[in-house]
Structures are given as structure tokens and as C-alpha cells.
Design a protein around this motif. Sequence first.
Motif, PDB file in Angstrom:
ATOM      1  N   ILE A 402      33.971  64.435  47.975  1.00 17.30           N
ATOM      2  CA  ILE A 402      33.249  64.656  46.723  1.00 17.30           C
ATOM      3  C   ILE A 402      33.597  65.993  46.073  1.00 17.30           C
ATOM      4  O   ILE A 402      33.864  66.067  44.871  1.00 17.30           O
ATOM      5  CB  ILE A 402      31.718  64.567  46.979  1.00 17.30           C
ATOM      6  CG1 ILE A 402      31.359  63.157  47.469  1.00 17.30           C
ATOM      7  CG2 ILE A 402      30.944  64.907  45.716  1.00 17.30           C
ATOM      8  CD1 ILE A 402      29.920  63.003  47.906  1.00 17.30           C
ATOM      9  N   ASN A 403      33.596  67.052  46.854  1.00 14.25           N
ATOM     10  CA  ASN A 403      33.866  68.374  46.285  1.00 14.25           C
ATOM     11  C   ASN A 403      35.273  68.460  45.681  1.00 14.25           C
ATOM     12  O   ASN A 403      35.467  69.059  44.618  1.00 14.25           O
ATOM     13  CB  ASN A 403      33.692  69.452  47.355  1.00 14.25           C
ATOM     14  CG  ASN A 403      32.246  69.606  47.788  1.00 14.25           C
ATOM     15  OD1 ASN A 403      31.337  69.287  47.017  1.00 14.25           O
ATOM     16  ND2 ASN A 403      32.030  70.067  49.006  1.00 14.25           N
ATOM     17  N   LEU A 404      36.233  67.857  46.374  1.00 12.82           N
ATOM     18  CA  LEU A 404      37.606  67.869  45.876  1.00 12.82           C
ATOM     19  C   LEU A 404      37.744  67.051  44.599  1.00 12.82           C
ATOM     20  O   LEU A 404      38.458  67.434  43.679  1.00 12.82           O
ATOM     21  CB  LEU A 404      38.563  67.334  46.949  1.00 12.82           C
ATOM     22  CG  LEU A 404      38.971  68.328  48.040  1.00 12.82           C
ATOM     23  CD1 LEU A 404      39.797  67.636  49.117  1.00 12.82           C
ATOM     24  CD2 LEU A 404      39.768  69.483  47.437  1.00 12.82           C
ATOM     25  N   VAL A 405      37.050  65.931  44.543  1.00 13.24           N
ATOM     26  CA  VAL A 405      37.096  65.091  43.338  1.00 13.24           C
ATOM     27  C   VAL A 405      36.579  65.873  42.133  1.00 13.24           C
ATOM     28  O   VAL A 405      37.205  65.904  41.065  1.00 13.24           O
ATOM     29  CB  VAL A 405      36.281  63.797  43.521  1.00 13.24           C
ATOM     30  CG1 VAL A 405      36.238  63.018  42.198  1.00 13.24           C
ATOM     31  CG2 VAL A 405      36.886  62.932  44.616  1.00 13.24           C
ATOM     32  N   ASP A 406      35.436  66.510  42.304  1.00 13.24           N
ATOM     33  CA  ASP A 406      34.836  67.269  41.196  1.00 13.24           C
ATOM     34  C   ASP A 406      35.774  68.374  40.704  1.00 13.24           C
ATOM     35  O   ASP A 406      35.982  68.540  39.500  1.00 13.24           O
ATOM     36  CB  ASP A 406      33.504  67.881  41.643  1.00 13.24           C
ATOM     37  CG  ASP A 406      32.411  66.839  41.798  1.00 13.24           C
ATOM     38  OD1 ASP A 406      32.504  65.794  41.119  1.00 13.24           O
ATOM     39  OD2 ASP A 406      31.480  67.068  42.588  1.00 13.24           O
ATOM     40  N   SER A 407      36.352  69.123  41.630  1.00 13.51           N
ATOM     41  CA  SER A 407      37.223  70.241  41.235  1.00 13.51           C
ATOM     42  C   SER A 407      38.511  69.737  40.599  1.00 13.51           C
ATOM     43  O   SER A 407      39.009  70.330  39.634  1.00 13.51           O
ATOM     44  CB  SER A 407      37.547  71.118  42.444  1.00 13.51           C
ATOM     45  OG  SER A 407      38.310  70.413  43.406  1.00 13.51           O
ATOM     46  N   LYS A 408      39.048  68.638  41.114  1.00  8.47           N
ATOM     47  CA  LYS A 408      40.301  68.118  40.561  1.00  8.47           C
ATOM     48  C   LYS A 408      40.089  67.450  39.199  1.00  8.47           C
ATOM     49  O   LYS A 408      40.963  67.506  38.338  1.00  8.47           O
ATOM     50  CB  LYS A 408      40.964  67.146  41.550  1.00  8.47           C
ATOM     51  CG  LYS A 408      41.583  67.867  42.745  1.00  8.47           C
ATOM     52  CD  LYS A 408      42.381  66.948  43.628  1.00  8.47           C
ATOM     53  CE  LYS A 408      43.027  67.737  44.759  1.00  8.47           C
ATOM     54  NZ  LYS A 408      44.039  68.709  44.255  1.00  8.47           N
ATOM     55  N   LEU A 409      38.940  66.832  39.000  1.00 10.03           N
ATOM     56  CA  LEU A 409      38.614  66.291  37.675  1.00 10.03           C
ATOM     57  C   LEU A 409      38.530  67.420  36.646  1.00 10.03           C
ATOM     58  O   LEU A 409      39.093  67.327  35.548  1.00 10.03           O
ATOM     59  CB  LEU A 409      37.290  65.536  37.722  1.00 10.03           C
ATOM     60  CG  LEU A 409      37.316  64.100  38.265  1.00 10.03           C
ATOM     61  CD1 LEU A 409      35.897  63.603  38.506  1.00 10.03           C
ATOM     62  CD2 LEU A 409      38.048  63.172  37.309  1.00 10.03           C
ATOM     63  N   LEU A 410      37.834  68.484  37.027  1.00 11.22           N
ATOM     64  CA  LEU A 410      37.694  69.629  36.129  1.00 11.22           C
ATOM     65  C   LEU A 410      39.049  70.270  35.838  1.00 11.22           C
ATOM     66  O   LEU A 410      39.364  70.596  34.696  1.00 11.22           O
ATOM     67  CB  LEU A 410      36.746  70.655  36.758  1.00 11.22           C
ATOM     68  CG  LEU A 410      36.389  71.873  35.891  1.00 11.22           C
ATOM     69  CD1 LEU A 410      35.628  71.427  34.641  1.00 11.22           C
ATOM     70  CD2 LEU A 410      35.530  72.854  36.700  1.00 11.22           C
ATOM     71  N   SER A 411      39.855  70.420  36.879  1.00  8.02           N
ATOM     72  CA  SER A 411      41.179  71.022  36.729  1.00  8.02           C
ATOM     73  C   SER A 411      42.081  70.166  35.842  1.00  8.02           C
ATOM     74  O   SER A 411      42.808  70.694  34.994  1.00  8.02           O
ATOM     75  CB  SER A 411      41.824  71.200  38.108  1.00  8.02           C
ATOM     76  OG  SER A 411      43.145  71.680  37.981  1.00  8.02           O
ATOM     77  N   PHE A 412      42.023  68.850  36.017  1.00 12.01           N
ATOM     78  CA  PHE A 412      42.851  67.949  35.218  1.00 12.01           C
ATOM     79  C   PHE A 412      42.496  68.065  33.737  1.00 12.01           C
ATOM     80  O   PHE A 412      43.377  68.140  32.882  1.00 12.01           O
ATOM     81  CB  PHE A 412      42.662  66.506  35.684  1.00 12.01           C
ATOM     82  CG  PHE A 412      43.650  65.548  35.066  1.00 12.01           C
ATOM     83  CD1 PHE A 412      44.806  65.209  35.742  1.00 12.01           C
ATOM     84  CD2 PHE A 412      43.425  64.975  33.809  1.00 12.01           C
ATOM     85  CE1 PHE A 412      45.719  64.320  35.199  1.00 12.01           C
ATOM     86  CE2 PHE A 412      44.328  64.107  33.253  1.00 12.01           C
ATOM     87  CZ  PHE A 412      45.489  63.773  33.945  1.00 12.01           C
TER      88      PHE A 412
END
Length: 501
Positions: A402-412
Motif C-alpha cells: 500500500i505505501n509503495l502504491v501511494d508514493s508511486k502514484l504521487l510520483s507518476f
Amino acid sequence: MNDLNHMVASFSKEDGQKFIAYLEKKNKRKDIKNIQLFKLLQNEDLDSKDICLKLYGSNNNKTNAYHALRKRLFKSIIHFSANSSLEDENSLQMEIIRYILAARNYFEQKQYKVAFRILNKAEKISVEHHLFSLLNEIYHTQIQYAHTNPLINLNQLIERFNKNKAQHLLEDQLNIIYSKIKYKLAREDSSDFQTILQSILEEYNLNITNKLSFKSLYQLISIVTFSAFASNENLKIENFLIHNYNNILSYKAQEKQPYYHIQILYHIANTLFRNKKFKTSKNYLNQMHTLMLKYEDKYYNMFLLKYNLLLALNYNFSNKQTEAIAILEPFLKTKHVDIESILDIHLTLAMFYFQNDALKKAHQVLSKFYHSDAWYSKKAGKEWVIKKNLMEILLHIELGNINLVDSKLLSFKRQHYEYLKSIKQDRAITYLTLVEAYYKTPENATSEIFKTKVEQSFEWLTPKQEDIFVMSFYAWLKSKMTRQPLYTTTLTLIQHASTEL
């Protein structure tokens, strides 16, 4: 990010080590702040104040010294890059230049037989490799001293000179045309590449005639395929490519230009793959492989990665994923000068694993992409980086990180949304919005409301027109709505689009 930061971010680990060694050799005193600055910019996400503090122990009155240091490092990177490029420069061309200079020296010493023997050798190599500008110098020198050699037929020599000039002009024209098409497609809201191509061909009065060599046909095919991929018009160019290839075979069958011949076959096979004509694509790949084997010493390793990657892709979308994976897995530990193809192979294999629900294997492959996005963009292009980042988001959703998904969505969103809008690829933004909606409420994926939302979110192309990789990404969303395995869903979409079934 400024220019210096971009330049430092583009260094691979190996290149970074070479550059540090270059600085150590160049530095005349014990002051190694240029190396310290490079390492800080390379390894740490620090602002100017923090870097100043680490370099000088204080920010007081150090602004000018810091900027002067940055300028010196900037110049050092330019010099290092230039030296590296010179080391990689085509040694064959340098060898021919040396032949020409040596021949002219012997002409001045009136050693005419030796001079002509050297020029004849240079001419033979240049003709084989289509080095028109060097041939121009060779013929110019031969004509200048033709009166010293009674065995020379001056009229035939002038004819070769004029023929070479025409080929050189054609090559220059195709290069300009290629550049103009890329320029127009980058700046104009037009996907009608046929109109653009035809208007520019007419501007230069260039027709597809028997003046074309394999090399010039390769240049023309490069222009057309680049334009078609950019505008998603692969179907329109298929007949054009095959017709002109067959045409040139009818009068150039004995001409040895294997490098460009192999390239042409690859472009045709790739276009057929993008058009979901996997059987026909593999037929052209077989022809490509035959030529690679025929000239094994020169070209086999050069094209090995591209050939196997395209072969594996054809197998994967022909319901032969086991064979596809078996083709690419041996290349996971391969080192090759064709970095772009190596990166494509790794990303493609991660996609195969992901489609096969082998999530741990997919994660193992993707986790090895440890360079910055700026570095990968330089080596493989912006679109490759976007595909990688999208695949990472989907993978971490499946793994429940979950944490990685949130950060990667924001980064994208932060890194790619503006670029996607600038190239009018709003569909990718829409797709990610739907992916995020599924991620937040996966229980709604099978609802009619979500299905309707998906249907109404896109301007759909026909299955034959749609890009095969776009379809692969959409298949993941489709599989969530239908609760079907991803690979099965992907094949169903592709088979519906294939014209060979």
C-alpha cells in the motif's frame, strides 16, 4: 532540476566510477571538492545550502566558491563525455581517412603506384559500407591524379564520382526529410503522416525509384515507421514497406548491404507484430535470422537482442508464453553494448511474468532497475520510463504494498502528467485514474457503475488500430472487471484484433 544535476543523474554506476578516476587523474592538487560535489549530486537528494555545508563546513561567504566549483565540474563532465565519444568513434572511418591522407602524401612524393593502391583499398572499403562523403574525397583525389596512371579510364572514374554524388545527395535529403517529419509531428496536431511524408517528398522531388539502395530504403523505412508509430498508423504503412522491399529485391538482389538489409527485415517484422500479424512477422524474422547467420562474424551479435525480443513478443501474444519466457530469460545476465535492447528485454520479461501471475519474479526483475528515471530516459526513452513506472504501480497493487502504491502514484503524477498532456496522451492519465479508483475500492470493479465509467472514459480505437501494448495495460483493468486471469484476458483482446485468425 538544472543542467548539471541532469548530467550527473544520467551517469551509470560504471560511468560514474570512470569519471571519478578521470577527475583524480586530472586534479593537480589535493583539493578534491569537485569529486565530493559529484558524489553529493549523484548519491544524495540535497539542496544547494546542504551541499555547501557538507563541502565547506559553512554557508557563510561560500556562494561564489560553490558556483565556481559547479562550473568547473560542468566543464569536466563535458570534456569527459567528449573524450568518451571520441573513443567510441567509428574506427573504420578513421582508418579510411588515414588511407586518404597517406595516399595524398605519396602523390606529393610522386610515388603514384603506391598512392593509387592505397586509394583503391580505401575505395573498396568505403563502397562496401556506403561512406559517401569519404568516397567523394577518394574520387576527387583519383581524378586529380588520373593523368599519372595510364591504366585509369577517366570517363569511368568520373561516372563513379557522379553516381556517388547522387547517392550522397539522396542520403542527405532523406536525413533532412526524417528530421522534418519528426519536427512536424512534435509540434503539430496532426496524425496524418502520409500527407506530411508526401508533401516533404514532393518538396525535395524525391520518388521511390531504382535509385534506392538498401541503405536509402532503410532510411526511408525508418522515416515511415517512426511516423507511423508516433501517430498510431501502423496499418497504413504495412503494404508500403513490403511493396518497396520486394521492389528493391528485384533489382538489388546481388548487392551486398547486409547491415541495412537486416534492419529493413526487422522494421517490417516489427510493424507486422504491432499490427497483430504474428505469423507473418515471424516469417520476416526467419529471413532476418538467416541473414544474421550468413554474416555471423559481423552482424549476428549486433542484432541478437532485437531479434530475440521481437520473436518472444510474437510468441507471447500467440498463446505461447512459456516459449516466450524461455527465449528471454537467458538474457537477464547478459551484458551488451545495446543497452536499450537489454532494458527492453528486462521490462518485457517482467511483463510476461506479470501476465503469468509470477509476481515475485516480476518484482525481482523490476527491482534491478536501480538507476534514476533520468538515466533510463536517456538510454531507452521517456515512453520506456512511463511503461516501467506504470508496471511498478500495477505490480505493487497486486502485491498489496500500500505505501509503495501511494508514493508511486504521487510520483507518476508529478513526473509524467505534464509530459503526457504535452504529447496529447490523456488516455494514459485517464487509465491511471481508473487504476487508482480500483486500488481504493477494488470491490466495485465488477459493478455496472464501474464498467460504465470505464467504457465512457476513453475514445476507443478499433481493435485493429489499437496499440498492442496499450491493449496489454487495459487488459489488467478488464481482468479485474471480469474476474478472469490476466493472460487469458490479454489474449482474448488481442485475438479479437488479429486479422490472421
